[in-house]
Scaffold this motif. Structure first.
Motif, PDB file in Angstrom:
ATOM      1  N   GLN A  91      36.153  40.559  33.588  1.00 38.19           N
ATOM      2  CA  GLN A  91      36.356  40.999  34.882  1.00 38.19           C
ATOM      3  C   GLN A  91      37.522  41.925  34.461  1.00 38.19           C
ATOM      4  N   ARG A  92      38.546  42.489  33.960  1.00 38.51           N
ATOM      5  CA  ARG A  92      38.711  43.257  33.670  1.00 38.51           C
ATOM      6  C   ARG A  92      38.729  44.780  32.722  1.00 38.51           C
ATOM      7  N   GLU A  93      37.472  44.169  32.095  1.00 37.96           N
ATOM      8  CA  GLU A  93      36.696  45.622  31.471  1.00 37.96           C
ATOM      9  C   GLU A  93      35.979  45.752  32.493  1.00 37.96           C
ATOM     10  N   LEU A  94      35.445  45.051  33.373  1.00 40.79           N
ATOM     11  CA  LEU A  94      34.578  46.025  34.891  1.00 40.79           C
ATOM     12  C   LEU A  94      35.282  46.495  35.869  1.00 40.79           C
ATOM     13  N   ILE A  95      35.901  46.186  35.922  1.00 43.44           N
ATOM     14  CA  ILE A  95      37.516  47.025  36.910  1.00 43.44           C
ATOM     15  C   ILE A  95      37.834  47.908  36.205  1.00 43.44           C
ATOM     16  N   ALA A  96      37.505  48.466  35.134  1.00 38.83           N
ATOM     17  CA  ALA A  96      39.001  49.342  34.352  1.00 38.83           C
ATOM     18  C   ALA A  96      38.872  51.001  34.428  1.00 38.83           C
ATOM     19  N   GLY A  97      37.416  51.350  35.647  1.00 41.15           N
ATOM     20  CA  GLY A  97      37.154  52.563  36.521  1.00 41.15           C
ATOM     21  C   GLY A  97      36.739  52.942  36.797  1.00 41.15           C
ATOM     22  N   GLY A  98      36.708  53.493  38.129  1.00 39.10           N
ATOM     23  CA  GLY A  98      36.013  53.406  39.317  1.00 39.10           C
ATOM     24  C   GLY A  98      37.001  52.728  40.636  1.00 39.10           C
ATOM     25  N   ASN A  99      36.442  52.490  41.437  1.00 35.57           N
ATOM     26  CA  ASN A  99      37.145  51.771  43.378  1.00 35.57           C
ATOM     27  C   ASN A  99      36.192  50.393  43.047  1.00 35.57           C
ATOM     28  N   TRP A 100      37.000  49.551  42.978  1.00 34.46           N
ATOM     29  CA  TRP A 100      36.371  48.114  42.971  1.00 34.46           C
ATOM     30  C   TRP A 100      37.186  47.228  44.467  1.00 34.46           C
ATOM     31  N   VAL A 101      36.800  46.440  45.161  1.00 32.09           N
ATOM     32  CA  VAL A 101      37.041  45.870  45.479  1.00 32.09           C
ATOM     33  C   VAL A 101      36.684  44.224  44.436  1.00 32.09           C
ATOM     34  N   ALA A 102      38.096  43.308  44.572  1.00 31.83           N
ATOM     35  CA  ALA A 102      37.112  41.995  43.853  1.00 31.83           C
ATOM     36  C   ALA A 102      38.367  41.253  44.458  1.00 31.83           C
ATOM     37  N   GLU A 103      36.961  39.412  44.346  1.00 28.55           N
ATOM     38  CA  GLU A 103      37.970  38.850  45.084  1.00 28.55           C
ATOM     39  C   GLU A 103      37.739  37.811  44.489  1.00 28.55           C
ATOM     40  N   GLY A 104      38.637  35.965  44.084  1.00 23.63           N
ATOM     41  CA  GLY A 104      38.796  35.683  43.531  1.00 23.63           C
ATOM     42  C   GLY A 104      39.410  34.564  43.478  1.00 23.63           C
TER      43      GLY A 104
END
Length: 194
Positions: free
Chosen positions: A95-108
């Motif tokens: 997950q950290r790898e995925l959200i490292a770049g760009g603008n994200w909305v992450a849920e969990g």
């Protein structure tokens, strides 16, 4: 930038996070789908997925598991899998790898507390237990009483697990979605973006 949306099952995290991402033109991260993919692999006697791809479809090591990860069996197993510290560690890294770049909305359930404690916007979505069970029962076409009983077990597991228990980050904005429309919730969350 990252908007981290955490909360218990049935609070509306997925629906709201997708809508917020669409409204802002950002990318959506469904961490629950990742745990479900691991649960499905275990139920099928397969090894831990090396690669989980998220988007319109969920791919686990290249196989489309979008529908398979939404069955009641996988749902029940996912919170058990999520209590395993080794599974959590591997998926948090992904997950950290995925959200490292760009603008994200992450849920969990631990985005704002464990995965990305430095997220610029943190929201803890909740709703009454009855409302959450009603929503999930409606989605799955099951009796509310059955869903409510399962949900209480899952909430207890999620809140009491030793590693990354479900809880609001100290600096999260708590938002009770009981009685609110999706648009109202999206507007409130989008309004938190600086």
């Amino acid at each position: 930038m990252l908007i981290a949306i955490d909360g218990p099952a049935g609070a509306g995290k997925s629906t709201v996070a997708k809508a917020v991402a669409a409204a802002l033109g950002w990318t959506y991260l469904d961490s629950g789908a990742m745990y479900r993919a691991v649960a499905l692999a275990g139920l099928q006697g397969r090894p831990f997925p090396e690669r989980i791809e998220l988007g319109d479809r969920v791919l686990s090591d290249g196989e489309d598991v979008t529908a398979a990860i939404r069955t009641p069996e996988v749902t029940a197993r996912a919170s058990e899998v999520a209590a395993d510290p080794e599974v959590r560690e591997r998926l948090v890294d992904m997950q950290r790898e995925l959200i490292a770049g760009g603008n994200w909305v992450a849920e969990g359930r631990d985005i704002g507390t464990v995965v990305a404690p430095d997220a610029e916007v943190k929201v803890y979505l909740t709703a009454s237990a009855e409302e959450r069970a009603r929503r999930r029962a409606e989605q799955e076409g099951r009796p509310v009483a059955d869903v409510l009983a399962e949900q209480r077990e899952r909430d207890a597991r999620d809140e009491q697990r030793e590693h990354s228990p479900l809880r609001a980050a100290a600096d999260a904005t708590e938002l009770d979605t009981t009685g609110l429309s999706i648009d109202e919730v999206v507007t409130r969350i989008a309004g938190l973006v600086p």
